[in-house]
Design a protein around this motif. Structure first.
Motif, mmCIF file in Angstrom:
data_model
loop_
_atom_site.group_PDB
_atom_site.id
_atom_site.type_symbol
_atom_site.label_atom_id
_atom_site.label_comp_id
_atom_site.label_asym_id
_atom_site.label_seq_id
_atom_site.Cartn_x
_atom_site.Cartn_y
_atom_site.Cartn_z
ATOM 1 N N GLU A 84 -36.634 72.270 55.917
ATOM 2 C CA GLU A 84 -37.275 73.501 55.451
ATOM 3 C C GLU A 84 -38.750 73.314 55.133
ATOM 4 O OE1 GLU A 84 -34.923 74.607 52.137
ATOM 5 O OE2 GLU A 84 -33.292 75.485 53.339
ATOM 6 N N THR A 85 -39.121 72.129 54.680
ATOM 7 C CA THR A 85 -40.514 71.892 54.267
ATOM 8 C C THR A 85 -41.322 71.158 55.329
ATOM 9 O OG1 THR A 85 -39.847 69.820 53.164
ATOM 10 C CG2 THR A 85 -39.864 71.844 51.839
ATOM 11 N N LYS A 86 -40.783 71.038 56.544
ATOM 12 C CA LYS A 86 -41.461 70.270 57.579
ATOM 13 C C LYS A 86 -42.786 70.907 57.976
ATOM 14 C CE LYS A 86 -39.244 70.145 61.384
ATOM 15 N NZ LYS A 86 -38.233 69.790 62.421
ATOM 16 N N GLU A 87 -42.833 72.234 58.024
ATOM 17 C CA GLU A 87 -44.043 72.935 58.451
ATOM 18 C C GLU A 87 -45.046 73.131 57.321
ATOM 19 O OE1 GLU A 87 -44.512 73.432 61.514
ATOM 20 O OE2 GLU A 87 -42.490 72.836 62.132
ATOM 21 N N GLU A 88 -44.636 72.852 56.080
ATOM 22 C CA GLU A 88 -45.532 73.037 54.941
ATOM 23 C C GLU A 88 -46.447 71.824 54.785
ATOM 24 O OE1 GLU A 88 -43.113 73.797 51.596
ATOM 25 O OE2 GLU A 88 -42.140 75.574 52.435
ATOM 26 N N SER A 89 -47.377 71.920 53.878
ATOM 27 C CA SER A 89 -48.267 70.798 53.576
ATOM 28 C C SER A 89 -47.954 70.306 52.169
ATOM 29 C CB SER A 89 -49.732 71.235 53.673
ATOM 30 O OG SER A 89 -49.957 72.360 52.843
ATOM 31 N N PRO A 90 -46.991 69.371 52.032
ATOM 32 C CA PRO A 90 -46.576 68.914 50.703
ATOM 33 C C PRO A 90 -47.659 68.065 50.040
ATOM 34 C CG PRO A 90 -45.522 67.612 52.403
ATOM 35 C CD PRO A 90 -46.260 68.708 53.114
ATOM 36 N N SER A 91 -47.524 67.901 48.739
ATOM 37 C CA SER A 91 -48.481 67.107 47.967
ATOM 38 C C SER A 91 -47.725 66.241 46.980
ATOM 39 C CB SER A 91 -49.456 68.034 47.228
ATOM 40 O OG SER A 91 -48.754 68.899 46.349
ATOM 41 N N GLY A 92 -48.387 65.200 46.468
ATOM 42 C CA GLY A 92 -47.796 64.337 45.474
ATOM 43 C C GLY A 92 -46.681 63.472 46.057
ATOM 44 N N VAL A 93 -45.584 63.347 45.288
ATOM 45 C CA VAL A 93 -44.446 62.532 45.718
ATOM 46 C C VAL A 93 -43.845 63.084 47.004
ATOM 47 C CG1 VAL A 93 -42.164 61.691 45.058
ATOM 48 C CG2 VAL A 93 -43.971 61.875 43.329
ATOM 49 N N SER A 94 -43.843 64.407 47.132
ATOM 50 C CA SER A 94 -43.290 65.039 48.331
ATOM 51 C C SER A 94 -44.046 64.596 49.581
ATOM 52 C CB SER A 94 -43.345 66.557 48.190
ATOM 53 O OG SER A 94 -42.839 67.194 49.337
ATOM 54 N N SER A 95 -45.350 64.464 49.502
ATOM 55 C CA SER A 95 -46.124 64.030 50.667
ATOM 56 C C SER A 95 -45.795 62.592 51.040
ATOM 57 C CB SER A 95 -47.620 64.166 50.378
ATOM 58 O OG SER A 95 -48.005 63.315 49.313
ATOM 59 N N ASP A 120 -38.191 60.902 57.786
ATOM 60 C CA ASP A 120 -38.069 62.125 58.559
ATOM 61 C C ASP A 120 -36.697 62.727 58.286
ATOM 62 O OD1 ASP A 120 -36.230 60.671 60.105
ATOM 63 O OD2 ASP A 120 -37.717 60.193 61.623
ATOM 64 N N GLU A 121 -36.393 63.802 58.999
ATOM 65 C CA GLU A 121 -35.140 64.517 58.747
ATOM 66 C C GLU A 121 -33.922 63.643 59.002
ATOM 67 O OE1 GLU A 121 -32.802 68.421 60.526
ATOM 68 O OE2 GLU A 121 -34.958 68.183 60.851
ATOM 69 N N GLN A 122 -34.023 62.713 59.937
ATOM 70 C CA GLN A 122 -32.892 61.866 60.292
ATOM 71 C C GLN A 122 -32.717 60.689 59.339
ATOM 72 O OE1 GLN A 122 -33.006 59.299 63.926
ATOM 73 N NE2 GLN A 122 -31.292 60.548 64.632
ATOM 74 N N THR A 123 -33.807 60.134 58.821
ATOM 75 C CA THR A 123 -33.732 58.900 58.024
ATOM 76 C C THR A 123 -33.780 59.137 56.519
ATOM 77 O OG1 THR A 123 -36.144 58.640 58.158
ATOM 78 C CG2 THR A 123 -34.807 57.582 59.872
ATOM 79 N N ILE A 124 -33.997 60.367 56.076
ATOM 80 C CA ILE A 124 -34.117 60.620 54.638
ATOM 81 C C ILE A 124 -32.867 60.206 53.851
ATOM 82 C CG2 ILE A 124 -33.364 63.017 54.885
ATOM 83 C CD1 ILE A 124 -35.938 61.646 52.358
ATOM 84 N N PRO A 125 -31.637 60.252 54.421
ATOM 85 C CA PRO A 125 -30.479 59.786 53.634
ATOM 86 C C PRO A 125 -30.565 58.329 53.209
ATOM 87 C CG PRO A 125 -29.722 61.133 55.475
ATOM 88 C CD PRO A 125 -31.195 60.895 55.675
ATOM 89 N N LEU A 126 -31.347 57.516 53.922
ATOM 90 C CA LEU A 126 -31.447 56.101 53.569
ATOM 91 C C LEU A 126 -32.196 55.872 52.260
ATOM 92 C CD1 LEU A 126 -32.166 54.493 57.060
ATOM 93 C CD2 LEU A 126 -30.022 54.532 55.790
ATOM 94 N N LEU A 127 -32.810 56.911 51.724
ATOM 95 C CA LEU A 127 -33.452 56.780 50.418
ATOM 96 C C LEU A 127 -32.442 56.395 49.349
ATOM 97 C CD1 LEU A 127 -35.985 57.174 48.622
ATOM 98 C CD2 LEU A 127 -35.342 59.581 48.426
ATOM 99 N N LEU A 128 -31.201 56.877 49.490
ATOM 100 C CA LEU A 128 -30.184 56.586 48.474
ATOM 101 C C LEU A 128 -29.757 55.125 48.454
ATOM 102 C CD1 LEU A 128 -29.707 59.852 49.190
ATOM 103 C CD2 LEU A 128 -27.957 59.480 47.479
ATOM 104 N N PRO A 129 -29.391 54.504 49.594
ATOM 105 C CA PRO A 129 -29.052 53.076 49.520
ATOM 106 C C PRO A 129 -30.218 52.190 49.110
ATOM 107 C CG PRO A 129 -29.050 53.855 51.803
ATOM 108 C CD PRO A 129 -29.117 55.063 50.933
ATOM 109 N N ILE A 130 -31.453 52.605 49.441
ATOM 110 C CA ILE A 130 -32.611 51.796 49.025
ATOM 111 C C ILE A 130 -32.727 51.788 47.503
ATOM 112 C CG2 ILE A 130 -35.127 51.679 49.064
ATOM 113 C CD1 ILE A 130 -35.017 52.877 51.894
ATOM 114 N N VAL A 131 -32.690 52.972 46.903
ATOM 115 C CA VAL A 131 -32.813 53.074 45.443
ATOM 116 C C VAL A 131 -31.572 52.512 44.754
ATOM 117 C CG1 VAL A 131 -33.056 54.690 43.527
ATOM 118 C CG2 VAL A 131 -34.357 55.055 45.635
ATOM 119 N N GLY A 132 -30.379 52.829 45.295
ATOM 120 C CA GLY A 132 -29.142 52.388 44.654
ATOM 121 C C GLY A 132 -29.003 50.885 44.601
ATOM 122 N N SER A 133 -29.297 50.200 45.712
ATOM 123 C CA SER A 133 -29.191 48.737 45.730
ATOM 124 C C SER A 133 -30.200 48.097 44.786
ATOM 125 C CB SER A 133 -29.403 48.219 47.161
ATOM 126 O OG SER A 133 -28.386 48.674 48.025
#
Length: 567
Positions: free
Chosen positions: A404-415, A422-435
């Motif tokens: 939903e936010t791909k076309e927007e211009s995010p700022s801060g942590v969102s940027s 990307d849309e395909q790899t964003i789920p990997l944020l959880l195992p990175i933080v969790g481990s």
């Protein structure tokens, strides 16, 4: 000689000077539309001119037929590709799967998986290596398998991990390929029936070798259930709910682990043999329930056969779908390579905890054995299940947010998130933080300072560890499936299971080191050795897995073969 001279001279006079025999190039040269020397046409013999024109028409007809045949094959290949793309597009645009639809599909698979995990890990709670002189209760053959069958710590490490892994690893790739081709319902029910029989055989074993053989057979059977289940979920559930559905199914690890922990209470009441009989009975019930509720997979096979019969190059299709070809293509994707490496290290951490945590807590807190069985069941079943479900739910939510936010211009942590993921790899944020968060939590649970509340503090940090660490499974599977594509999901899942099978070497190595370091000493000294091994081993694997999960995010999701073709 005069006769042949006249014949040769006459032959030369019948065709224009400088021309060869009537090859396609000759015909094309003297065709009315392309002739470079129009003065030759009027001087040519009328019959010769008519013959050339006839051959030119024949040549054009043959050429047009060849072009039509070539265009027809090209159109057929293009149509097949468009059909596949249209199917994928229709599935993406289809209505999102509802929670009731997901539960109807996943519930019978979940029951089978719980039986899988309960049968697999119950052995960890049916052994006791405590020093009888240091505990209030003597260790008896009635409640301890190792005392009854007389095997050591290193033999237990082999029994609980490597023996299970031998056939499990060999069967994983075969299971994944079969899940891509054949009836997944039959594969699921058949595998559950075999490991249930192996569990019942273990309950009647009279020697260590009998248990060893039963564990090998159990490992081979357990390899077939997971790839069949994940491919079935990937085919039936919409993409926006895929990570959550995978997490529901993956929660069987924690429900089965909780039941395995409660096996300690059964063991104290009815003995280890009767406990295994109860577990085997649950497996029989699971086969019956799944057989009634699990949807049939017959239509998928009929459609596959029909598609293969319509495809002209069936031989090439069979070659492309072979185990070796699929495996080579999957392993040529850099992102998948790092995913498997990170998952292997993550499996090492989880398996060391699953196999050696119970013996450690029995030694460290011998007076709290019954209390540990209940608390650990609540932690594994409650915190583990919560972490898994939240991990899948958050992963799906992050994917929707990225879209939903791909076309927007995010700022801060969102940027920063948009720049790295990307849309395909964003789920990997959880195992990175969790481990990463699991490292201090696990170290504190194995190195609690001696006090009257030491057991409660250790259990608190164990609960925190499960809450932050067990969110990795569903997101990792969803990224793997989206990277390799649906046609190779089963083989990819088999390879993923294989990484877990190889990860069983970690608890085996830990058991070998532990057995060599333990000498004739008090139980507390033995527990300190095990605490150090568990602390440093698990935390190291957590750290490395987090690093490689992060590396896989930036790695290419295209196979090396595809990249070379594009270049």
């Amino acid at each position: 000689l005069v006769f042949f001279s006249v014949v040769i001279a006459g032959a030369k006079g019948l065709r224009p000077a400088g021309t060869a025999f009537l090859t396609p190039s000759t015909v094309r040269r003297f065709s009315p539309s392309t002739c470079k020397q129009p003065s030759l046409w009027p001087d040519m013999h009328p019959r010769r001119q008519q013959r050339i024109e006839d051959r030119w028409r024949l040549f054009n007809k043959i050429k047009s037929d060849d072009d039509l045949h070539h265009d027809r094959n090209k159109l057929l290949r293009k149509t097949t590709q468009l059909k596949a793309q249209t199917t994928d597009t229709d599935e993406e645009l289809a209505t999102s799967s509802s929670l009731s639809e997901i539960l109807i599909l996943v519930f019978p698979l979940l029951i089978i998986y719980v039986s899988n995990q309960w049968s697999r890990y119950s052995i960890s709670y049916l052994v006791d290596f405590s020093d009888p002189d240091a505990t209030t209760n003597a260790v008896s053959a009635f409640g301890a398998m190792n005392v009854d069958l007389q095997f050591t710590q290193s033999q237990y490490g082999l029994l609980a991990s490597t023996a299970f892994t031998i056939l499990f690893a060999l069967s994983s790739l075969i299971a994944g390929n079969l899940a891509d081709k054949y009836n997944r319902k039959i594969l699921t029910l058949g595998s559950c029936g075999i490991w249930t029989l192996a569990t019942l055989w273990t309950s009647q074993a009279q020697s260590y070798n009998e248990v060893l053989i039963a564990r090998v057979i159990m490992g081979g059977a357990c390899a077939f259930a997971v790839p069949a289940a994940y491919t079935l979920i990937a085919d039936k559930v919409s993409k926006d709910k895929l990570a959550f559905s995978n997490s529901i199914y993956g929660s069987g690890v924690y429900l089965g682990g909780a039941l395995a922990s409660l096996s300690l209470l059964l063991d104290q009441s009815v003995g280890w043999r009767s406990t295994l009989e109860v577990i085997g009975g649950f497996g029989v019930v699971s086969v019956g329930v799944a057989g009634l509720l699990l949807p049939s997979d017959g239509d998928r096979n009929a459609n596959k056969i029909a598609k293969d019969s319509e495809t002209p190059s069936s031989t090439n299709t069979e070659e492309e779908n072979s185990i070796v070809q699929n495996t080579r293509q999957i392993l040529s994707i850099p992102r998948v390579q790092f995913l498997f490496l990170a998952s292997f290290l993550r499996f090492c951490s989880g398996l060391m905890i699953g196999i050696w945590a119970a013996p450690y807590y029995k030694q460290a807190f011998p007076d709290n054995a019954s209390e540990y069985a209940v608390v650990n069941a609540l932690i594994v079943g409650g915190m583990g299940l919560t972490s898994a479900l939240l991990g899948g739910y958050i992963a799906d939510g992050l994917g929707t947010w990225m879209k939903e936010t791909k076309e927007e211009s995010p700022s801060g942590v969102s940027s920063i998130v948009h720049e790295y993921f990307d849309e395909q790899t964003i789920p990997l944020l959880l195992p990175i933080v969790g481990s990463t968060l699991a490292i201090p939590a696990w170290y504190l649970t194995t190195h609690t300072a001696a006090s009257t509340d030491a057991f409660e503090i250790a259990m608190f940090w164990l609960a925190i560890e499960y809450l932050v660490a067990e969110c990795w499974f569903g997101p990792t599977i969803s990224v793997l499936q989206s990277t390799v594509g649906k046609s190779k999901t089963g083989t990819a899942q088999g390879l993923f299971v294989l990484t877990g099978a190889v990860g069983n070497l970690a608890p085996t190595l830990l058991g070998w080191i532990y057995g060599n370091q333990v000498t004739e000493s008090s139980s507390s000294a033995s527990s300190e050795v095990l605490a150090n091994l568990l602390g440093w081993g698990v935390c190291t694997c957590y750290l490395l897995s987090s690093i490689f999960f992060a590396v896989s995010v930036r790695a290419s999701g295209e196979s090396m073969e595809t990249n070379s073709k594009q270049k």
